[in-house]
Design a protein around this motif. Structure first.
Motif, PDB file in Angstrom:
ATOM      1  N   ALA A   1       0.827  -1.208   0.000  1.00 36.65           N
ATOM      2  CA  ALA A   1       0.000   0.000   0.000  1.00 36.65           C
ATOM      3  C   ALA A   1       0.859   1.254   0.000  1.00 36.65           C
ATOM      4  CB  ALA A   1      -0.911   0.007   1.229  1.00 36.65           C
ATOM      5  N   GLY A   2       0.391   2.266  -0.724  1.00 38.67           N
ATOM      6  CA  GLY A   2       1.059   3.560  -0.748  1.00 38.67           C
ATOM      7  C   GLY A   2       0.369   4.592   0.125  1.00 38.67           C
ATOM      8  N   THR A   3      -0.943   4.434   0.320  1.00 36.03           N
ATOM      9  CA  THR A   3      -1.715   5.390   1.106  1.00 36.03           C
ATOM     10  C   THR A   3      -2.551   4.660   2.147  1.00 36.03           C
ATOM     11  OG1 THR A   3      -3.448   5.359  -0.577  1.00 36.03           O
ATOM     12  CG2 THR A   3      -1.828   7.143  -0.711  1.00 36.03           C
ATOM     13  N   VAL A   4      -2.595   5.234   3.350  1.00 36.52           N
ATOM     14  CA  VAL A   4      -3.317   4.625   4.467  1.00 36.52           C
ATOM     15  C   VAL A   4      -4.126   5.704   5.174  1.00 36.52           C
ATOM     16  CG1 VAL A   4      -3.084   3.408   6.677  1.00 36.52           C
ATOM     17  CG2 VAL A   4      -1.503   2.893   4.808  1.00 36.52           C
ATOM     18  N   ALA A   5      -5.389   5.405   5.448  1.00 29.29           N
ATOM     19  CA  ALA A   5      -6.258   6.314   6.204  1.00 29.29           C
ATOM     20  C   ALA A   5      -6.534   5.721   7.578  1.00 29.29           C
ATOM     21  CB  ALA A   5      -7.568   6.547   5.459  1.00 29.29           C
ATOM     22  N   PHE A   6      -6.216   6.490   8.616  1.00 26.19           N
ATOM     23  CA  PHE A   6      -6.447   6.076  10.002  1.00 26.19           C
ATOM     24  C   PHE A   6      -7.548   6.911  10.639  1.00 26.19           C
ATOM     25  CE2 PHE A   6      -1.973   4.588  10.009  1.00 26.19           C
ATOM     26  CZ  PHE A   6      -2.089   3.399  10.728  1.00 26.19           C
ATOM     27  N   PRO A   7      -8.365   6.287  11.500  1.00 29.12           N
ATOM     28  CA  PRO A   7      -9.216   7.058  12.396  1.00 29.12           C
ATOM     29  C   PRO A   7      -8.398   7.373  13.659  1.00 29.12           C
ATOM     30  CG  PRO A   7      -9.638   4.744  12.749  1.00 29.12           C
ATOM     31  CD  PRO A   7      -8.585   4.843  11.651  1.00 29.12           C
ATOM     32  N   ALA A   8      -8.996   8.069  14.581  1.00 24.33           N
ATOM     33  CA  ALA A   8      -8.363   8.317  15.884  1.00 24.33           C
ATOM     34  C   ALA A   8      -8.697   7.122  16.783  1.00 24.33           C
ATOM     35  CB  ALA A   8      -8.860   9.618  16.487  1.00 24.33           C
ATOM     36  N   ILE A   9      -7.870   6.097  16.718  1.00 19.62           N
ATOM     37  CA  ILE A   9      -8.124   4.820  17.391  1.00 19.62           C
ATOM     38  C   ILE A   9      -8.262   5.008  18.903  1.00 19.62           C
ATOM     39  CG2 ILE A   9      -7.171   2.515  17.860  1.00 19.62           C
ATOM     40  CD1 ILE A   9      -5.730   2.797  15.090  1.00 19.62           C
ATOM     41  N   SER A  10      -9.270   4.377  19.469  1.00 18.22           N
ATOM     42  CA  SER A  10      -9.570   4.321  20.904  1.00 18.22           C
ATOM     43  C   SER A  10     -10.094   5.613  21.512  1.00 18.22           C
ATOM     44  CB  SER A  10      -8.367   3.830  21.725  1.00 18.22           C
ATOM     45  OG  SER A  10      -8.157   2.451  21.532  1.00 18.22           O
ATOM     46  N   THR A  11     -10.275   6.676  20.708  1.00 20.08           N
ATOM     47  CA  THR A  11     -10.697   7.953  21.285  1.00 20.08           C
ATOM     48  C   THR A  11     -12.219   8.112  21.347  1.00 20.08           C
ATOM     49  OG1 THR A  11     -10.571   9.081  19.145  1.00 20.08           O
ATOM     50  CG2 THR A  11      -8.584   9.122  20.534  1.00 20.08           C
ATOM     51  N   GLY A  12     -12.946   7.134  20.882  1.00 20.39           N
ATOM     52  CA  GLY A  12     -14.414   7.180  20.954  1.00 20.39           C
ATOM     53  C   GLY A  12     -14.894   6.468  22.205  1.00 20.39           C
ATOM     54  N   ILE A  13     -15.640   5.410  22.008  1.00 14.31           N
ATOM     55  CA  ILE A  13     -16.254   4.670  23.113  1.00 14.31           C
ATOM     56  C   ILE A  13     -15.207   4.075  24.061  1.00 14.31           C
ATOM     57  CG2 ILE A  13     -16.461   2.465  21.880  1.00 14.31           C
ATOM     58  CD1 ILE A  13     -19.174   3.979  24.132  1.00 14.31           C
ATOM     59  N   TYR A  14     -13.972   3.873  23.573  1.00 15.36           N
ATOM     60  CA  TYR A  14     -12.926   3.309  24.437  1.00 15.36           C
ATOM     61  C   TYR A  14     -12.309   4.354  25.357  1.00 15.36           C
ATOM     62  CZ  TYR A  14     -13.022  -1.211  21.997  1.00 15.36           C
ATOM     63  OH  TYR A  14     -13.381  -2.433  21.491  1.00 15.36           O
ATOM     64  N   GLY A  15     -12.722   5.623  25.227  1.00 16.12           N
ATOM     65  CA  GLY A  15     -12.429   6.638  26.219  1.00 16.12           C
ATOM     66  C   GLY A  15     -11.051   7.257  26.256  1.00 16.12           C
ATOM     67  N   TRP A  16     -10.227   7.009  25.236  1.00 15.56           N
ATOM     68  CA  TRP A  16      -8.874   7.586  25.256  1.00 15.56           C
ATOM     69  C   TRP A  16      -8.965   9.092  25.057  1.00 15.56           C
ATOM     70  CZ3 TRP A  16      -5.125   3.769  25.869  1.00 15.56           C
ATOM     71  CH2 TRP A  16      -3.850   4.265  26.130  1.00 15.56           C
ATOM     72  N   PRO A  17      -8.313   9.896  25.900  1.00 16.22           N
ATOM     73  CA  PRO A  17      -8.347  11.350  25.703  1.00 16.22           C
ATOM     74  C   PRO A  17      -7.765  11.727  24.336  1.00 16.22           C
ATOM     75  CG  PRO A  17      -7.465  10.800  27.873  1.00 16.22           C
ATOM     76  CD  PRO A  17      -7.562   9.511  27.103  1.00 16.22           C
ATOM     77  N   MET A  18      -8.463  12.582  23.605  1.00 19.79           N
ATOM     78  CA  MET A  18      -8.086  12.910  22.233  1.00 19.79           C
ATOM     79  C   MET A  18      -6.671  13.477  22.142  1.00 19.79           C
ATOM     80  SD  MET A  18      -9.112  12.728  19.066  1.00 19.79           S
ATOM     81  CE  MET A  18     -10.880  12.536  19.139  1.00 19.79           C
ATOM     82  N   ASP A  19      -6.285  14.367  23.068  1.00 23.69           N
ATOM     83  CA  ASP A  19      -4.955  14.970  22.966  1.00 23.69           C
ATOM     84  C   ASP A  19      -3.853  13.930  23.119  1.00 23.69           C
ATOM     85  OD1 ASP A  19      -5.605  14.684  25.691  1.00 23.69           O
ATOM     86  OD2 ASP A  19      -4.531  16.487  26.282  1.00 23.69           O
ATOM     87  N   ASP A  20      -4.009  13.025  24.056  1.00 20.34           N
ATOM     88  CA  ASP A  20      -3.015  11.969  24.258  1.00 20.34           C
ATOM     89  C   ASP A  20      -3.046  10.972  23.095  1.00 20.34           C
ATOM     90  OD1 ASP A  20      -0.932  10.823  25.901  1.00 20.34           O
ATOM     91  OD2 ASP A  20      -2.361   9.242  26.462  1.00 20.34           O
ATOM     92  N   GLY A  21      -4.241  10.630  22.632  1.00 22.26           N
ATOM     93  CA  GLY A  21      -4.377   9.721  21.495  1.00 22.26           C
ATOM     94  C   GLY A  21      -3.724  10.277  20.242  1.00 22.26           C
ATOM     95  N   ALA A  22      -3.884  11.580  20.008  1.00 21.85           N
ATOM     96  CA  ALA A  22      -3.275  12.228  18.841  1.00 21.85           C
ATOM     97  C   ALA A  22      -1.750  12.202  18.947  1.00 21.85           C
ATOM     98  CB  ALA A  22      -3.778  13.659  18.713  1.00 21.85           C
ATOM     99  N   ARG A  23      -1.232  12.525  20.109  1.00 26.96           N
ATOM    100  CA  ARG A  23       0.221  12.529  20.321  1.00 26.96           C
ATOM    101  C   ARG A  23       0.803  11.136  20.078  1.00 26.96           C
ATOM    102  NH1 ARG A  23       3.107  10.737  24.111  1.00 26.96           N
ATOM    103  NH2 ARG A  23       1.376  10.409  25.534  1.00 26.96           N
ATOM    104  N   ILE A  24       0.167  10.122  20.637  1.00 31.43           N
ATOM    105  CA  ILE A  24       0.639   8.735  20.483  1.00 31.43           C
ATOM    106  C   ILE A  24       0.561   8.312  19.014  1.00 31.43           C
ATOM    107  CG2 ILE A  24       0.088   6.318  21.016  1.00 31.43           C
ATOM    108  CD1 ILE A  24      -0.774   7.386  23.842  1.00 31.43           C
ATOM    109  N   ALA A  25      -0.548   8.640  18.352  1.00 32.16           N
ATOM    110  CA  ALA A  25      -0.742   8.250  16.947  1.00 32.16           C
ATOM    111  C   ALA A  25       0.341   8.848  16.058  1.00 32.16           C
ATOM    112  CB  ALA A  25      -2.128   8.705  16.469  1.00 32.16           C
ATOM    113  N   ILE A  26       0.579  10.133  16.198  1.00 34.59           N
ATOM    114  CA  ILE A  26       1.556  10.800  15.335  1.00 34.59           C
ATOM    115  C   ILE A  26       2.962  10.301  15.618  1.00 34.59           C
ATOM    116  CG2 ILE A  26       2.629  13.052  14.873  1.00 34.59           C
ATOM    117  CD1 ILE A  26      -0.333  14.147  15.111  1.00 34.59           C
ATOM    118  N   ARG A  27       3.299  10.126  16.870  1.00 40.01           N
ATOM    119  CA  ARG A  27       4.631   9.615  17.205  1.00 40.01           C
ATOM    120  C   ARG A  27       4.817   8.195  16.674  1.00 40.01           C
ATOM    121  NH1 ARG A  27       5.956  10.105  23.103  1.00 40.01           N
ATOM    122  NH2 ARG A  27       6.124  12.283  22.495  1.00 40.01           N
TER     123      ARG A  27
END
Length: 180
Positions: A116-142
């Motif tokens: 694959a050349g292109t991949v689309a991700f959602p913000a994993i675990s930040t919905g019903i699984y309750g992960w705080p969005m700011d921490d989830g974003a930091r972890i995802a990008i890193r």
């Protein structure tokens, strides 16, 4: 030298992305659910569910473990494949950030194996699984920055609403400022 994929932020519906891979924030059953998982199964149609049932009948009889990833057809989606990954439920008593980072790394590994050349991700675990969005974003990008992405040249984070988009934009700017 390994080239890192370009990170792009998009506000919108992940099921409408025309990428090689759409990553599904699945539950361990792989048989559909709510949120992103339900949307991907609905738009992808019966081929996605059939492929997931085949996985459950084989190697993943007990479900897909948290932090791991597996690919199926994308059915009626514009993508070629769906990579399913199970994010951790957020906990204030236990650090599960390694499992969340693993979702992104393992999804990229599977995508690269597929060519694959292109991949689309959602913000994993930040919905019903309750992960705080700011921490989830930091972890995802890193995690994406540090992963061996192989053939993947673009990683698209598809955020459903403006607050999520703004949070990812801030995390991306901070990551770029630190020179990661």
């Amino acid at each position: 030298m390994t080239t890192r994929p370009e990170i792009v932020l998009v506000r919108g519906d992940i099921t409408r992305q025309d990428t090689d891979v759409i990553v599904n924030a699945a539950n361990s059953s792989l048989l559909g659910g709510g949120g992103v998982d339900g949307a991907i199964h609905r738009r992808g149609g019966p081929a996605v569910l059939d492929a997931c049932r085949t996985l459950r009948a084989g190697h993943y009889g007990r479900g897909l473990p948290t932090g791991q990833a597996v690919a199926t057809t994308a059915g009626n989606l514009a993508a070629r494949w769906v990579v399913h990954t199970v994010g951790p439920v957020h906990s204030t008593r236990e650090d599960r950030s390694g499992l969340l980072a693993s979702c992104y790394r393992e999804s990229l590994r599977i995508a690269a194996e597929l060519g694959a050349g292109t991949v689309a991700f959602p913000a994993i675990s930040t919905g019903i699984y309750g992960w705080p969005m700011d921490d989830g974003a930091r972890i995802a990008i890193r995690a994406v920055r540090e992963a061996a992405a192989g053939s993947v040249r673009e990683v698209r984070f598809v955020l459903f609403d403006q607050p999520a988009y703004d949070t990812f934009a801030k995390a991306l700017a901070e990551d770029e400022a630190t020179g990661r």
